[in-house]
Design an enzyme around this catalytic site. Structure first.
Site, PDB file in Angstrom:
ATOM      1  N   ASP A  21       0.861  -1.180   0.000  1.00  0.00           N
ATOM      2  CA  ASP A  21       0.000   0.000   0.000  1.00  0.00           C
ATOM      3  C   ASP A  21       0.899   1.231   0.000  1.00  0.00           C
ATOM      4  O   ASP A  21       2.135   1.116  -0.061  1.00  0.00           O
ATOM      5  CB  ASP A  21      -0.927  -0.046   1.215  1.00  0.00           C
ATOM      6  N   GLU A  71       0.053   4.643   1.865  1.00  0.00           N
ATOM      7  CA  GLU A  71      -0.017   5.634   2.944  1.00  0.00           C
ATOM      8  C   GLU A  71       1.041   5.398   4.020  1.00  0.00           C
ATOM      9  O   GLU A  71       1.458   6.342   4.709  1.00  0.00           O
ATOM     10  CB  GLU A  71      -1.415   5.654   3.569  1.00  0.00           C
ATOM     11  N   HIS A 120      -2.510   0.016  -3.793  1.00  0.00           N
ATOM     12  CA  HIS A 120      -2.993   1.362  -3.474  1.00  0.00           C
ATOM     13  C   HIS A 120      -3.806   1.961  -4.616  1.00  0.00           C
ATOM     14  O   HIS A 120      -3.358   1.977  -5.772  1.00  0.00           O
ATOM     15  CB  HIS A 120      -1.816   2.293  -3.162  1.00  0.00           C
ATOM     16  N   HIS A 174      -1.300   1.255   6.781  1.00  0.00           N
ATOM     17  CA  HIS A 174      -1.738   2.348   7.660  1.00  0.00           C
ATOM     18  C   HIS A 174      -2.778   1.826   8.632  1.00  0.00           C
ATOM     19  O   HIS A 174      -3.308   0.715   8.470  1.00  0.00           O
ATOM     20  CB  HIS A 174      -2.338   3.471   6.818  1.00  0.00           C
ATOM     21  N   HIS A 179      -7.589   5.114   7.438  1.00  0.00           N
ATOM     22  CA  HIS A 179      -8.897   4.898   6.807  1.00  0.00           C
ATOM     23  C   HIS A 179      -9.063   3.405   6.571  1.00  0.00           C
ATOM     24  O   HIS A 179      -8.123   2.624   6.771  1.00  0.00           O
ATOM     25  CB  HIS A 179      -9.005   5.656   5.474  1.00  0.00           C
ATOM     26  N   GLU A 211      -8.096  -2.612   6.728  1.00  0.00           N
ATOM     27  CA  GLU A 211      -7.561  -3.313   5.562  1.00  0.00           C
ATOM     28  C   GLU A 211      -6.560  -4.386   5.989  1.00  0.00           C
ATOM     29  O   GLU A 211      -6.567  -5.515   5.473  1.00  0.00           O
ATOM     30  CB  GLU A 211      -6.892  -2.302   4.626  1.00  0.00           C
TER      31      GLU A 211
END
Length: 274
Positions: A8, A10, A60, A104, A115, A133
């Site tokens: 990902d 972030e 991502h 994240h 998020h 996630e």
């Protein structure tokens, strides 16, 4: 040994805000390069420890961020966004372990750009366990008896991983000050840390067990407003829990729950606020 790596953005070193993770913003190209270098650091360490195959899945946004021409030449890359298992596409029982990098914290938790999938999701529950996630992807890995060996990202992601996956190795490449500011390592030091932690995780392979989801899991997604819940509940098998913005789906297994989540969040994004 075969290693699956989901990357990902972030949680990548040095990235504090959306100007680095949105392809239309000014810092995005810089971030892609750092992201690619971190994936390479993990792959290099894995190959040095005897892994013979590394599959990297870009995880991502549009999932086409990693620079293929700059990837380690022995790595295979999955790139592009329409994938039945999204962030864990092509993970199966043939893999020895999984790595989640650039991750994240889940929605509503402290951590840079925290998020869960979309900004319209407040919480996802698998039975009584709240997951983001990271947790949902770990459950999918567990479905295939694959342990998550290493989680790298910000300190919020690492705390989340340690609370959910006993024995997992973590690598915090930055500390969150707020949701849009961080105290970060230099990329070269972060890459050295990732190599060190990847080697450590492979040495601990026998100690880290797959995270197993319950049989016939009940997935409940809490959205931020009722319009999102209405859209998500249009998927067959979904119901809105009365008096809430929670949409409930009873799945045969975690794979069905995961694919349902992908559809429900895509539907929820159709909500208009004007």
């Amino acid at each position: 040994m075969k290693l699956f790596v989901s990357v990902d953005m972030e949680g990548i070193t040095g990235l504090p805000d959306e100007t680095f993770v949105d392809s239309h913003r000014n810092n995005y190209e810089r971030a892609r390069r750092i992201m690619t270098e971190e994936a390479n650091a993990i792959a290099t360490a894995a190959f040095e420890k005897g892994v013979h195959e590394v599959l990297v899945n870009d995880s991502h946004s549009k999932m086409n961020n990693l620079l293929v021409e700059e990837m380690h030449p022995d790595v295979e890359l999955i790139t592009g966004e329409v994938k039945p298992l999204s962030m864990v596409q092509s993970l199966d029982e043939t893999y020895t372990g999984a790595v989640f990098a650039g991750y994240h914290a889940r929605a509503g938790q402290p951590g840079v750009m925290s998020h869960t999938m979309i900004f319209g999701v407040r919480n996802i529950f698998i039975n009584d366990v709240v997951v983001g996630e990271l947790g949902f992807n770990a459950y999918v890995a567990g479905h295939f008896d694959v342990p998550v060996l290493l989680v790298a990202g910000d300190d919020g992601a690492c705390r989340e991983a340690e609370a959910l996956i006993p024995g997992v190795v973590t690598a915090a490449v930055k500390q969150s000050i707020s949701r849009s500011s961080v105290r970060t390592l230099h990329p070269s030091k972060a890459q050295a840390l990732l190599k060190e932690k990847m080697a450590e995780a492979l040495e601990k392979l026998s100690e880290i067990k797959p995270l197993k989801a319950p049989d016939n899991p009940i997935m409940r997604i809490e959205f931020t407003n009722y319009g999102e819940a209405e859209w998500a509940a249009m998927m067959p098998g979904c119901v809105i829990e009365e008096g809430t913005t929670i949409v409930r789906y009873e799945a045969k297994n975690i794979i069905e729950a995961y694919r349902a989540m992908l559809v429900m969040t895509e539907l929820a994004m159709q909500t208009k606020f004007c």
